[in-house]
Write a protein that holds these residues in place. Structure first.
Motif, PDB file in Angstrom:
ATOM      1  N   VAL A 161      52.440  42.001  44.103  1.00 56.35           N
ATOM      2  CA  VAL A 161      51.827  43.124  43.583  1.00 56.35           C
ATOM      3  C   VAL A 161      52.598  43.890  42.392  1.00 56.35           C
ATOM      4  O   VAL A 161      53.739  44.480  42.768  1.00 56.35           O
ATOM      5  CB  VAL A 161      51.869  44.268  44.721  1.00 56.35           C
ATOM      6  N   THR A 162      52.107  43.430  41.229  1.00 57.19           N
ATOM      7  CA  THR A 162      52.775  44.156  39.952  1.00 57.19           C
ATOM      8  C   THR A 162      52.074  44.949  39.313  1.00 57.19           C
ATOM      9  O   THR A 162      50.742  44.782  39.281  1.00 57.19           O
ATOM     10  CB  THR A 162      53.516  42.998  39.214  1.00 57.19           C
ATOM     11  N   SER A 163      52.633  46.294  38.630  1.00 59.78           N
ATOM     12  CA  SER A 163      51.824  46.934  37.894  1.00 59.78           C
ATOM     13  C   SER A 163      51.171  46.495  36.705  1.00 59.78           C
ATOM     14  O   SER A 163      49.915  46.682  36.445  1.00 59.78           O
ATOM     15  CB  SER A 163      52.541  48.134  37.495  1.00 59.78           C
ATOM     16  N   LEU A 164      51.538  45.135  36.281  1.00 57.58           N
ATOM     17  CA  LEU A 164      50.805  44.814  35.096  1.00 57.58           C
ATOM     18  C   LEU A 164      50.220  43.352  35.648  1.00 57.58           C
ATOM     19  O   LEU A 164      49.540  42.713  34.839  1.00 57.58           O
ATOM     20  CB  LEU A 164      51.901  44.342  33.933  1.00 57.58           C
ATOM     21  N   GLY A 165      50.242  43.037  36.796  1.00 49.41           N
ATOM     22  CA  GLY A 165      49.585  41.916  37.300  1.00 49.41           C
ATOM     23  C   GLY A 165      50.110  40.546  36.647  1.00 49.41           C
ATOM     24  O   GLY A 165      49.372  39.465  36.647  1.00 49.41           O
TER      25      GLY A 165
END
Length: 80
Positions: A21-25
């Motif tokens: 789960v990353t903010s930038l995907g």
């Protein structure tokens, strides 16, 4: 590092799942070295997990550490 039942594997599993789960995907690749009783094996089927390697598989452990060292060396030159 800690006594059995202290939650080491649970903490590592939580980190591995959270890494997806990353903010930038962005692309995330997780590798695990399991020197315990196989508590990380359940992560193997996740799409962002490259491998979970048993600590007694010397060849694969060495190969992973070499790959990671080469990756760090390459990025050190590229981003210097």
């Amino acid at each position: 590092y800690g006594a059995g039942g202290a939650g080491k594997s649970a903490a590592l599993r939580a980190l591995a799942v959270a890494a997806a789960v990353t903010s930038l995907g962005g692309p995330i690749q997780v590798y695990g070295l399991d020197f315990g009783a196989g508590g990380l094996r359940m992560l193997e089927d996740l799409p962002h997990v490259g491998a979970i390697i048993s600590g007694d598989d010397d060849e694969r452990v060495i190969r992973l550490l070499r790959t990671l060292r080469d990756l760090v060396d390459d990025r050190a030159v590229r981003y210097a």
